[in-house]
Design a protein around this motif. Structure first.
Motif, PDB file in Angstrom:
ATOM      1  N   HIS A 160      44.846  49.926  51.340  1.00 63.11           N
ATOM      2  CA  HIS A 160      44.124  48.658  51.471  1.00 63.11           C
ATOM      3  C   HIS A 160      44.971  47.494  51.962  1.00 63.11           C
ATOM      4  O   HIS A 160      44.431  46.507  52.432  1.00 63.11           O
TER       5      HIS A 160
ATOM      6  N   GLU B 224      44.674  44.330  44.077  1.00 60.11           N
ATOM      7  CA  GLU B 224      43.503  44.418  44.943  1.00 60.11           C
ATOM      8  C   GLU B 224      42.261  43.773  44.357  1.00 60.11           C
ATOM      9  O   GLU B 224      41.322  43.468  45.089  1.00 60.11           O
TER      10      GLU B 224
ATOM     11  N   THR C  10      44.340  54.729  53.244  1.00 58.92           N
ATOM     12  CA  THR C  10      43.131  54.024  52.808  1.00 58.92           C
ATOM     13  C   THR C  10      41.879  54.815  53.165  1.00 58.92           C
ATOM     14  O   THR C  10      40.950  54.934  52.354  1.00 58.92           O
TER      15      THR C  10
END
Length: 405
Positions: free
Chosen positions: A53, A252, A64
């Motif tokens: 990410h 994240e 990802t």
């Protein structure tokens, strides 16, 4: 229906080639991993290792893509409406904690009730219990009938108290009893409760369908589904996931942060702080892909055959106290040798290379209720054979002779 080929199934697991003398009946604790899963996790580290990410480079983008493909695989397997409803966790325990702590202050308040059952694993008791001590939440518990099944009459009566949350296991990790979750969910919904299902044992018994079950949350661990340890799933309907306050912060799950205020990311990232278990997610997806090569009904019928033979054999061994019923059983049998400690029985089986679990199986309230110090738990998987059953029965018979001599 073709006959299930247990030897072909078993050959997919290198563990049994390295440990040919062992009978492994501790599957409710963790299952072995097929070579496809071992290969998927190793391949990630050998060929694709990179964080997800965040990186601008191609390796990160590839990692990802693989990670999000794994999420899609899980989404399709459990028939969630979208990948946003699939949250990667470290296991069912982490998922249940996220639900319990995440609902506090947004949904649960002082004086409100949570309904559990007598069969629950500690992971579906203690997180709620901490709310009782800190915030005045009240726990009610559904008792059992004389044959150790859930008392559905009592369940309906307790629902009249209008619990805010109803949380229960799909399958008892101690007794193996399959709960009537369709009826339980329908009744809980009618009472206006948020519904949580602990699918740690249920997910391997039968492929769960979130549209059919219609629960608000469903959790499970990858290692109970032939996948790696350290990875699990929190499924939730999007509206309910949005109401959860994250219990971990950083990485994240952040959209904007300052020293004054923080804005959370969108789902699923809002509930996935820090670097995830990328290899574990890929291994779980590999386990699902591999498992779907087999007919679910064949796997169920094979385990039922093992159970039938096991119960037939137990019936002729004197002094065995069986806590589990053979009907509505997913393949777990809890038993004791009368007046003997379960640890002694398990050790005698261990000396003959029979791997079982003894103790209270993270269900101390259940054993207090049953007035037992614990139990020996024999739990079967599709890679077990009739020879495994016979070897365990012989070892139990010899253990009884030694302990009661």
């Amino acid at each position: 229906m073709p006959v299930f080929d247990v030897q072909q199934f078993r050959q997919q697991f290198s563990f049994f080639q390295h440990n040919p003398g062992w009978v492994y009946l501790d599957n409710a604790a963790t299952m072995h991993k097929p070579d496809a899963v071992v290969s998927a996790t190793s391949q990630f580290y050998q060929q694709h290792n990179s964080n997800v990410h965040r990186g601008a480079h191609q390796l990160s983008q590839q990692a990802t893509r693989l990670f999000e493909q794994a999420r899609t695989t899980v989404c399709r397997y459990i028939n969630a409406k979208s990948s946003e409803e699939v949250i990667f966790t470290s296991g069912a325990t982490a998922a249940l904690n996220q639900i319990a702590f995440g609902l506090m202050h947004t949904v649960l308040g002082a004086g409100e009730r949570v309904l559990l059952t007598q069969l629950e694993h500690h992971a579906n008791i203690v997180p709620w219990q901490l709310h009782c001590q800190r915030y005045g939440v009240i726990i009610d518990v559904v008792p059992l009938t004389a044959d150790n099944q859930l008392d559905m009459t009592a369940y309906q009566q307790l629902l009249e108290r209008k619990p805010k949350v109803v949380s229960f296991s799909h399958i008892s990790n101690v007794l193996g009893h399959i709960q009537p979750i369709d009826a339980m969910l329908a009744l809980a919904k009618k009472a206006g409760a948020i519904t949580v299902v602990d699918g740690a044992q249920g997910v391997v018994y039968k492929q769960p369908d979130m549209q059919q079950l219609d629960c608000d949350f469903y959790v499970f661990s990858g290692h109970k589904l032939y996948g790696p340890t350290g990875i699990g799933i929190l499924y939730g309907k999007k509206d309910w996931l949005e109401k959860l306050t994250p219990i971990f912060a950083g990485g994240e799950m952040i959209e904007q942060v300052s020293f004054v205020n923080t804005t959370f990311n969108k789902l699923p990232f809002k509930l996935e702080a820090g670097t995830p278990n990328i290899a574990g997610a890929l291994g779980l997806a590999a386990a699902i892909d591999w498992l779907q090569l087999y007919n679910t009904e064949q796997l169920i019928q094979h385990k039922l055959l093992l159970l039938k033979e096991f119960y037939n054999g137990l019936s002729v061994i004197k002094g065995i106290d069986i806590l589990s019923l053979p009907v509505h059983n997913a393949g777990i049998v809890a038993l004791n040798v009368s007046n003997e400690h379960p640890a002694d029985v398990a050790e005698l089986l261990n000396q003959q290379n029979i791997a079982v679990r003894s103790g209270q199986h993270c269900a101390m309230p259940l054993f207090s209720y049953l007035a037992r110090p614990g139990a020996v738990r024999c739990s079967f998987a599709a890679y077990n054979s009739l020879d495994d059953v016979n070897r365990c029965l012989l070892a139990l018979e010899q253990a009884v002779e030694i302990l009661t001599a």
